[in-house]
Design a protein around this motif. Structure first.
Motif, PDB file in Angstrom:
ATOM      1  N   UNK A   1       0.848  -1.199   0.000  1.00  0.00           N
ATOM      2  CA  UNK A   1       0.000   0.000   0.000  1.00  0.00           C
ATOM      3  C   UNK A   1       0.882   1.247   0.000  1.00  0.00           C
ATOM      4  N   UNK A   2       0.635   2.148  -0.927  1.00  0.00           N
ATOM      5  CA  UNK A   2       1.375   3.413  -0.979  1.00  0.00           C
ATOM      6  C   UNK A   2       0.390   4.531  -0.650  1.00  0.00           C
ATOM      7  N   UNK A   3       0.620   5.202   0.468  1.00  0.00           N
ATOM      8  CA  UNK A   3      -0.340   6.190   0.962  1.00  0.00           C
ATOM      9  C   UNK A   3       0.342   7.527   1.215  1.00  0.00           C
ATOM     10  N   UNK A   4      -0.390   8.634   1.047  1.00  0.00           N
ATOM     11  CA  UNK A   4       0.216   9.942   1.311  1.00  0.00           C
ATOM     12  C   UNK A   4       0.515  10.141   2.794  1.00  0.00           C
ATOM     13  N   UNK A   5       1.654  10.750   3.078  1.00  0.00           N
ATOM     14  CA  UNK A   5       2.035  11.027   4.465  1.00  0.00           C
ATOM     15  C   UNK A   5       1.734  12.476   4.830  1.00  0.00           C
ATOM     16  N   UNK A   6       2.362  12.939   5.908  1.00  0.00           N
ATOM     17  CA  UNK A   6       2.170  14.326   6.335  1.00  0.00           C
ATOM     18  C   UNK A   6       0.988  14.451   7.278  1.00  0.00           C
ATOM     19  N   UNK A   7       1.024  15.516   8.084  1.00  0.00           N
ATOM     20  CA  UNK A   7       0.010  15.723   9.117  1.00  0.00           C
ATOM     21  C   UNK A   7      -1.395  15.792   8.523  1.00  0.00           C
ATOM     22  N   UNK A   8      -1.538  16.404   7.338  1.00  0.00           N
ATOM     23  CA  UNK A   8      -2.857  16.569   6.724  1.00  0.00           C
ATOM     24  C   UNK A   8      -3.523  15.203   6.498  1.00  0.00           C
ATOM     25  N   UNK A   9      -2.707  14.208   6.108  1.00  0.00           N
ATOM     26  CA  UNK A   9      -3.262  12.877   5.824  1.00  0.00           C
ATOM     27  C   UNK A   9      -3.937  12.284   7.051  1.00  0.00           C
TER      28      UNK A   9
ATOM     29  N   UNK B   1      11.130  11.214  12.957  1.00  0.00           N
ATOM     30  CA  UNK B   1      10.564   9.906  13.315  1.00  0.00           C
ATOM     31  C   UNK B   1      11.658   8.928  13.759  1.00  0.00           C
ATOM     32  N   UNK B   2      12.883   9.103  13.269  1.00  0.00           N
ATOM     33  CA  UNK B   2      13.957   8.191  13.692  1.00  0.00           C
ATOM     34  C   UNK B   2      14.438   8.484  15.102  1.00  0.00           C
ATOM     35  N   UNK B   3      14.353   9.745  15.527  1.00  0.00           N
ATOM     36  CA  UNK B   3      14.897  10.046  16.856  1.00  0.00           C
ATOM     37  C   UNK B   3      13.821  10.218  17.912  1.00  0.00           C
ATOM     38  N   UNK B   4      12.561  10.220  17.516  1.00  0.00           N
ATOM     39  CA  UNK B   4      11.526  10.595  18.481  1.00  0.00           C
ATOM     40  C   UNK B   4      10.274   9.726  18.326  1.00  0.00           C
ATOM     41  N   UNK B   5       9.343  10.150  17.488  1.00  0.00           N
ATOM     42  CA  UNK B   5       8.039   9.470  17.459  1.00  0.00           C
ATOM     43  C   UNK B   5       8.138   7.998  17.052  1.00  0.00           C
ATOM     44  N   UNK B   6       9.026   7.692  16.102  1.00  0.00           N
ATOM     45  CA  UNK B   6       9.073   6.339  15.574  1.00  0.00           C
ATOM     46  C   UNK B   6       9.585   5.300  16.556  1.00  0.00           C
ATOM     47  N   UNK B   7      10.368   5.739  17.550  1.00  0.00           N
ATOM     48  CA  UNK B   7      10.910   4.778  18.511  1.00  0.00           C
ATOM     49  C   UNK B   7      10.030   4.651  19.754  1.00  0.00           C
TER      50      UNK B   7
ATOM     51  N   UNK C   1       3.744  10.669  10.391  1.00  0.00           N
ATOM     52  CA  UNK C   1       2.304  10.566  10.153  1.00  0.00           C
ATOM     53  C   UNK C   1       1.916   9.187   9.641  1.00  0.00           C
ATOM     54  N   UNK C   2       2.661   8.687   8.667  1.00  0.00           N
ATOM     55  CA  UNK C   2       2.372   7.339   8.155  1.00  0.00           C
ATOM     56  C   UNK C   2       2.522   6.325   9.290  1.00  0.00           C
ATOM     57  N   UNK C   3       3.580   6.468  10.065  1.00  0.00           N
ATOM     58  CA  UNK C   3       3.808   5.497  11.145  1.00  0.00           C
ATOM     59  C   UNK C   3       2.697   5.572  12.188  1.00  0.00           C
ATOM     60  N   UNK C   4       2.211   6.787  12.460  1.00  0.00           N
ATOM     61  CA  UNK C   4       1.092   6.952  13.392  1.00  0.00           C
ATOM     62  C   UNK C   4      -0.163   6.239  12.879  1.00  0.00           C
ATOM     63  N   UNK C   5      -0.427   6.386  11.583  1.00  0.00           N
ATOM     64  CA  UNK C   5      -1.636   5.790  11.009  1.00  0.00           C
ATOM     65  C   UNK C   5      -1.511   4.266  10.929  1.00  0.00           C
TER      66      UNK C   5
END
Lengths: 385, 385
Positions: free
Chosen positions: A82-90, A149-155, A122-126
């Protein structure tokens, strides 16, 4: 009165790998992780990839297919990546979560199979949210592609999507089973995203680790000039501090404290007031500058130390003033304080600085001091240094 | 290769209270719980009540309003008590979750406020899910009103809703902060719901606790005659066994074992094949009968013991045969085995009996033996005892 008391603990454990060229056929890291956990029953791999990442790395999907076929023979790749748009708006639309849940259903992805997200926060959150609510939690793997995302949200352990424009209104606390930080993705970031992610590193250094702040100060020019080894060090150190904070504290935030949110009350509001034209890290840099000056006004931080903080961010290329800061006589941005209080559940807790590397929590902020700090930012940013 | 390892545990703790007339002004139990946990900041209470419960207890909403106003002054009751239809069918539509999330948003219910669900298992599943995904988890309180929810689902850690007709496809593992089992609600249950809930008690006794099975056998007539103290004992004992199983095992089911699902592979399928005309507990009773006879055929259980199990359920009033069992030469019900395997994540694990009070796990079942067990059930149920 008669009652029973239920008590139990649940242990969570996951590795955060640091690598480059994750899907190069010579890199066994990804394969080793999955082959190690493979059992008698065949598991599936469902990939969801940020469309921006696919644009920057047009060969990525082929590489994944080749890699999994060659090296991860114990698992079945679902061919429909699945290829989906990222970013906060998504995150404002329920579409992405619906698409992922639908794929989990259609392809029979069970609780012991894996959902793999590749992209920015954003993608990782979704992806994390869709995996968390399907079958009461499908194992999910994160491959963050941005500095942030590598240093903060993603981990970390959170996921979420927006609901009626409210940031992360829907979400859960569910850790991934593994995180793969691939530095190759950093090389194609635009300058804004490269820079923005360093704001969280400055934040965590300021409230927890003086030595890291000094390192950032020393290496600011190298970072601004896109020195990759310097950025890899920054990400590793910041991720480590972030992980230790989560493990040592209140991982699922059952209490009220949010000490890692230094500089964030105004940042969240500025993102919204600029319709997300300001990226999260850019807004956090302004929020850090504001709360640093506020700490200085309280007499908790010396002028010299406050200047070091602001100058570090300027060297990195951050702009520390945004006109929305004094829109409507600053009433708009001050609303961020009330919203932050509500988000925390009624009691305000804000982190301020008593030194470089030392954060302290307070439970109120003074509007007129905030306005003074804004005025100071406006003055210093409009003059050449 | 370089990596960091994240490790932490999260502790969960919640009380299960047993009481009657929970909202009588003379009963301080509910108030004590909330007043104890009240802090400086005012929290909110959002109630969601099963419409069937409101019909059976027309004064309930007034009692709640009076009680909270008088005794729980530290919390603000949201006056708009949501009354929603219960039952398995309600879980098929996303409407209830949407209604609850919308109310959480509109009334500003934060993470330290409380969402309280009153009703049967379906309402509690929907309320628990809506609370779990809002703000990454709002504290939720369960007030189960049926035998089944008081002794089983309501005291556990799961929630969920159906998605495209698939049972609990969407859901999470999130414990409540408290459970209040109020026996007064049991007095207005119809006979089918009164009886159905005892199936889970028989199940847990058969796989874990011979003494409890003997108690059930001795008290079957009293239970069938709606003896309330007997039912209160059954619920307390069954809830206790259920809680201990969760705490002692794998609370969030990260592994593959589901030992508490004895008799459930066929039960889930029968519910679906009868369009939920068969209630969950009624289907579980048939499923228990089937897997008891299967255990007997394997020579693991004596004919006398198998007869005791079947006769106990007959005394309670259960019907142990349903025509769907041999619809389509039993191919339909046998599909339940494949679906159960998929639900568990590929490897089948089924609990069988090697004695009354002793369950043992197997990883395959033989279709022809299952058909023999069905034939035996059909034969014995169509003849007078």
């Amino acid at each position: 009165m008669d009652h029973l008391q239920q008590e139990f603990s649940v242990r969570f454990s996951y590795p955060i790998f640091f690598t480059s060229d994750l899907f190069a056929t010579t890199n066994s890291l990804f394969a080793d992780f999955f082959n190690k956990s493979a059992g008698a029953v065949r598991r599936k791999l469902l990939f969801i990839v940020d469309s921006g990442v696919v644009e920057a790395h047009p060969q990525l999907l082929d590489s994944i297919r080749t890699y999994v076929a060659q090296h991860v023979a114990a698992l079945d790749l679902i061919d429909d990546v699945l290829v989906l748009p990222g970013g906060e708006i998504a995150k404002n639309s329920p579409d992405a979560v619906e698409t992922i849940v639908d794929a989990i259903d259609r392809y029979g992805v069970d609780r012991h199979s894996f959902v793999v997200g590749i992209g920015g926060g954003s993608i990782l959150d979704m992806v994390g949210y869709a995996a968390a609510i399907s079958h009461r939690g499908i194992r999910h793997v994160r491959i963050p592609t941005t500095v942030l995302s590598q240093n903060d949200s993603g981990v970390g352990v959170k996921n979420g999507v927006n609901y009626r424009g409210k940031k992360n209104f829907l979400g859960t606390f569910v850790p991934p089973v593994a995180v793969f930080n691939d530095s190759t993705f950093l090389t194609t970031l635009d300058d804004r995203d490269w820079r923005a992610g360093t704001a969280e590193a400055i934040k965590v250094a300021l409230i927890k680790d003086r030595a890291f702040f000094d390192w950032l100060d020393t290496n600011a020019t190298a970072l601004a000039q896109r020195d990759l080894p310097a950025m890899q060090y920054l990400i590793h150190r910041c991720a480590d501090l972030h992980l230790k904070h989560i493990a040592g504290g209140d991982p699922f935030e059952m209490g009220s404290s949010r000490p890692l949110d230094f500089g964030h009350w105004s940042a969240h509001k500025l993102e919204q007031l600029t319709d997300f034209e300001l990226r999260h890290g850019e807004a956090v840099a302004i929020g850090i500058a504001l709360d640093t000056l506020y700490s200085q006004q309280l007499g908790w931080l010396s002028e010299a130390d406050a200047d070091r903080v602001l100058n570090l961010m300027r060297t990195l290329g951050f702009s520390l003033y945004q006109p929305m800061l004094d829109a409507n006589d600053s009433a708009d941005v001050l609303k961020g304080l009330a919203e932050f209080r509500e988000h925390l559940g009624g009691q305000l807790t804000i982190m301020l600085l008593t030194g470089l590397g030392t954060g302290v929590e307070v439970h109120e902020m003074d509007d007129s001091r905030i306005r003074q700090a804004i005025a100071q930012l406006k003055r210093t940013e409009s003059q050449p240094a």
